[in-house]
Design a protein around this motif. Structure first.
Motif, PDB file in Angstrom:
ATOM      1  N   ASP A  28     -17.019 113.939 -16.557  1.00  0.00           N
ATOM      2  CA  ASP A  28     -17.383 115.333 -16.728  1.00  0.00           C
ATOM      3  C   ASP A  28     -18.637 115.381 -17.605  1.00  0.00           C
ATOM      4  O   ASP A  28     -18.556 115.257 -18.819  1.00  0.00           O
ATOM      5  CB  ASP A  28     -16.192 116.048 -17.378  1.00  0.00           C
ATOM      6  N   GLU A  29     -19.787 115.564 -16.955  1.00  0.00           N
ATOM      7  CA  GLU A  29     -21.063 115.513 -17.687  1.00  0.00           C
ATOM      8  C   GLU A  29     -21.144 116.588 -18.772  1.00  0.00           C
ATOM      9  O   GLU A  29     -21.675 116.358 -19.841  1.00  0.00           O
ATOM     10  CB  GLU A  29     -22.244 115.651 -16.716  1.00  0.00           C
ATOM     11  N   ARG A  30     -20.605 117.755 -18.471  1.00  0.00           N
ATOM     12  CA  ARG A  30     -20.650 118.850 -19.442  1.00  0.00           C
ATOM     13  C   ARG A  30     -19.844 118.484 -20.691  1.00  0.00           C
ATOM     14  O   ARG A  30     -20.289 118.706 -21.808  1.00  0.00           O
ATOM     15  CB  ARG A  30     -20.115 120.130 -18.785  1.00  0.00           C
ATOM     16  N   PHE A  31     -18.659 117.894 -20.446  1.00  0.00           N
ATOM     17  CA  PHE A  31     -17.814 117.456 -21.562  1.00  0.00           C
ATOM     18  C   PHE A  31     -18.542 116.402 -22.400  1.00  0.00           C
ATOM     19  O   PHE A  31     -18.581 116.475 -23.630  1.00  0.00           O
ATOM     20  CB  PHE A  31     -16.488 116.905 -21.033  1.00  0.00           C
ATOM     21  N   LEU A  32     -19.138 115.426 -21.732  1.00  0.00           N
ATOM     22  CA  LEU A  32     -19.848 114.351 -22.438  1.00  0.00           C
ATOM     23  C   LEU A  32     -21.008 114.911 -23.259  1.00  0.00           C
ATOM     24  O   LEU A  32     -21.290 114.441 -24.348  1.00  0.00           O
ATOM     25  CB  LEU A  32     -20.344 113.298 -21.440  1.00  0.00           C
ATOM     26  N   LYS A  33     -21.655 115.932 -22.728  1.00  0.00           N
ATOM     27  CA  LYS A  33     -22.760 116.571 -23.447  1.00  0.00           C
ATOM     28  C   LYS A  33     -22.245 117.241 -24.723  1.00  0.00           C
ATOM     29  O   LYS A  33     -22.862 117.117 -25.781  1.00  0.00           O
ATOM     30  CB  LYS A  33     -23.440 117.594 -22.531  1.00  0.00           C
ATOM     31  N   VAL A  34     -21.116 117.918 -24.621  1.00  0.00           N
ATOM     32  CA  VAL A  34     -20.530 118.583 -25.793  1.00  0.00           C
ATOM     33  C   VAL A  34     -20.172 117.539 -26.852  1.00  0.00           C
ATOM     34  O   VAL A  34     -20.481 117.709 -28.034  1.00  0.00           O
ATOM     35  CB  VAL A  34     -19.276 119.418 -25.396  1.00  0.00           C
ATOM     36  N   ILE A  35     -19.541 116.448 -26.411  1.00  0.00           N
ATOM     37  CA  ILE A  35     -19.185 115.355 -27.334  1.00  0.00           C
ATOM     38  C   ILE A  35     -20.439 114.827 -28.038  1.00  0.00           C
ATOM     39  O   ILE A  35     -20.452 114.614 -29.250  1.00  0.00           O
ATOM     40  CB  ILE A  35     -18.483 114.200 -26.555  1.00  0.00           C
ATOM     41  N   LYS A  36     -21.503 114.660 -27.269  1.00  0.00           N
ATOM     42  CA  LYS A  36     -22.746 114.116 -27.820  1.00  0.00           C
ATOM     43  C   LYS A  36     -23.394 115.086 -28.812  1.00  0.00           C
ATOM     44  O   LYS A  36     -23.785 114.704 -29.903  1.00  0.00           O
ATOM     45  CB  LYS A  36     -23.712 113.807 -26.671  1.00  0.00           C
ATOM     46  N   VAL A  37     -23.475 116.351 -28.414  1.00  0.00           N
ATOM     47  CA  VAL A  37     -24.073 117.374 -29.274  1.00  0.00           C
ATOM     48  C   VAL A  37     -23.305 117.488 -30.587  1.00  0.00           C
ATOM     49  O   VAL A  37     -23.890 117.632 -31.657  1.00  0.00           O
ATOM     50  CB  VAL A  37     -24.114 118.747 -28.547  1.00  0.00           C
ATOM     51  N   LYS A  38     -21.985 117.398 -30.499  1.00  0.00           N
ATOM     52  CA  LYS A  38     -21.143 117.519 -31.689  1.00  0.00           C
ATOM     53  C   LYS A  38     -21.122 116.217 -32.490  1.00  0.00           C
ATOM     54  O   LYS A  38     -20.504 116.157 -33.549  1.00  0.00           O
ATOM     55  CB  LYS A  38     -19.711 117.919 -31.293  1.00  0.00           C
ATOM     56  N   ASN A  39     -21.754 115.175 -31.961  1.00  0.00           N
ATOM     57  CA  ASN A  39     -21.850 113.899 -32.662  1.00  0.00           C
ATOM     58  C   ASN A  39     -20.470 113.379 -33.082  1.00  0.00           C
ATOM     59  O   ASN A  39     -20.233 113.066 -34.246  1.00  0.00           O
ATOM     60  CB  ASN A  39     -22.766 114.059 -33.874  1.00  0.00           C
ATOM     61  N   VAL A  40     -19.561 113.347 -32.121  1.00  0.00           N
ATOM     62  CA  VAL A  40     -18.175 113.008 -32.397  1.00  0.00           C
ATOM     63  C   VAL A  40     -17.992 111.498 -32.522  1.00  0.00           C
ATOM     64  O   VAL A  40     -18.352 110.757 -31.623  1.00  0.00           O
ATOM     65  CB  VAL A  40     -17.271 113.543 -31.259  1.00  0.00           C
ATOM     66  N   THR A  41     -17.435 111.070 -33.650  1.00  0.00           N
ATOM     67  CA  THR A  41     -17.130 109.645 -33.812  1.00  0.00           C
ATOM     68  C   THR A  41     -15.683 109.440 -34.214  1.00  0.00           C
ATOM     69  O   THR A  41     -15.067 108.461 -33.834  1.00  0.00           O
ATOM     70  CB  THR A  41     -18.046 109.001 -34.881  1.00  0.00           C
ATOM     71  N   GLU A  42     -15.127 110.373 -34.996  1.00  0.00           N
ATOM     72  CA  GLU A  42     -13.757 110.186 -35.475  1.00  0.00           C
ATOM     73  C   GLU A  42     -12.748 110.780 -34.513  1.00  0.00           C
ATOM     74  O   GLU A  42     -13.009 111.766 -33.840  1.00  0.00           O
ATOM     75  CB  GLU A  42     -13.612 110.808 -36.861  1.00  0.00           C
ATOM     76  N   LYS A  43     -11.570 110.162 -34.489  1.00  0.00           N
ATOM     77  CA  LYS A  43     -10.510 110.577 -33.563  1.00  0.00           C
ATOM     78  C   LYS A  43     -10.141 112.045 -33.725  1.00  0.00           C
ATOM     79  O   LYS A  43      -9.946 112.750 -32.752  1.00  0.00           O
ATOM     80  CB  LYS A  43      -9.258 109.715 -33.757  1.00  0.00           C
ATOM     81  N   ILE A  44     -10.047 112.497 -34.973  1.00  0.00           N
ATOM     82  CA  ILE A  44      -9.631 113.889 -35.185  1.00  0.00           C
ATOM     83  C   ILE A  44     -10.669 114.848 -34.588  1.00  0.00           C
ATOM     84  O   ILE A  44     -10.328 115.883 -34.022  1.00  0.00           O
ATOM     85  CB  ILE A  44      -9.343 114.206 -36.672  1.00  0.00           C
ATOM     86  N   ASP A  45     -11.941 114.468 -34.668  1.00  0.00           N
ATOM     87  CA  ASP A  45     -12.989 115.305 -34.089  1.00  0.00           C
ATOM     88  C   ASP A  45     -12.929 115.268 -32.559  1.00  0.00           C
ATOM     89  O   ASP A  45     -13.183 116.267 -31.897  1.00  0.00           O
ATOM     90  CB  ASP A  45     -14.366 114.868 -34.593  1.00  0.00           C
ATOM     91  N   MET A  46     -12.587 114.100 -32.012  1.00  0.00           N
ATOM     92  CA  MET A  46     -12.401 113.992 -30.562  1.00  0.00           C
ATOM     93  C   MET A  46     -11.315 114.957 -30.101  1.00  0.00           C
ATOM     94  O   MET A  46     -11.454 115.629 -29.090  1.00  0.00           O
ATOM     95  CB  MET A  46     -12.003 112.572 -30.156  1.00  0.00           C
ATOM     96  N   LEU A  47     -10.241 114.995 -30.891  1.00  0.00           N
ATOM     97  CA  LEU A  47      -9.130 115.887 -30.569  1.00  0.00           C
ATOM     98  C   LEU A  47      -9.588 117.348 -30.601  1.00  0.00           C
ATOM     99  O   LEU A  47      -9.354 118.107 -29.658  1.00  0.00           O
ATOM    100  CB  LEU A  47      -7.974 115.669 -31.553  1.00  0.00           C
ATOM    101  N   ILE A  48     -10.252 117.744 -31.673  1.00  0.00           N
ATOM    102  CA  ILE A  48     -10.690 119.134 -31.847  1.00  0.00           C
ATOM    103  C   ILE A  48     -11.671 119.532 -30.740  1.00  0.00           C
ATOM    104  O   ILE A  48     -11.521 120.573 -30.104  1.00  0.00           O
ATOM    105  CB  ILE A  48     -11.366 119.335 -33.235  1.00  0.00           C
ATOM    106  N   VAL A  49     -12.666 118.697 -30.509  1.00  0.00           N
ATOM    107  CA  VAL A  49     -13.683 119.013 -29.510  1.00  0.00           C
ATOM    108  C   VAL A  49     -13.071 119.090 -28.116  1.00  0.00           C
ATOM    109  O   VAL A  49     -13.370 120.003 -27.339  1.00  0.00           O
ATOM    110  CB  VAL A  49     -14.852 117.992 -29.558  1.00  0.00           C
TER     111      VAL A  49
END
Length: 126
Positions: A28-49
């Motif tokens: 899902d390119e849109r999802f991957l873009k959101v993850i990238k923009v949010k600069n997600v590295t930690e698991k808890i942030d992955m969960l929230i995003v």
């Protein structure tokens, strides 16, 4: 019977290699873009995003851990475990919804206002 087994094996091989290709195309390119923009590295942030993404972009008003992990696995080869979820609950970022099914894996959650706040503005460290 032997030819059946050989046929079955070759069919299994084909279907497995097809599945692997399907997964790559399913990203899902849109999802991957959101993850990238949010600069997600930690698991808890992955969960929230991921939870926020599911509610905003996929119009789901609730999520299960399985749903979050399916999204993460498909796109990032990552998963979050129940301890991360519990952490988010303890921090008031996620709330557990009443489970009327009594099936543990079907427990549903949603982001709290605080959780949405974290998605929008990032987590305050410390």
């Amino acid at each position: 019977l032997n030819s059946f087994n050989t046929d079955f094996d070759s069919l299994l091989q084909k279907s497995m290699s097809k599945a692997i290709n399907d997964v790559k195309e399913k990203r899902d390119e849109r999802f991957l873009k959101v993850i990238k923009v949010k600069n997600v590295t930690e698991k808890i942030d992955m969960l929230i995003v991921t939870a926020y993404y599911l509610s905003e972009f996929e119009r789901l008003d609730r999520f299960t851990l399985k749903l979050v992990n399916a999204k993460l696995m498909e796109n990032m080869d990552e998963i979050v475990d129940s301890s991360v979820l519990q952490d988010a609950i303890n921090q008031g970022l996620v709330e557990c919804l009443p489970n009327y099914t009594n099936i543990p894996s079907a427990t549903e959650y949603r982001l709290t206002e605080a959780g949405e706040e974290v998605f929008l503005n990032g987590r305050k460290n410390g």
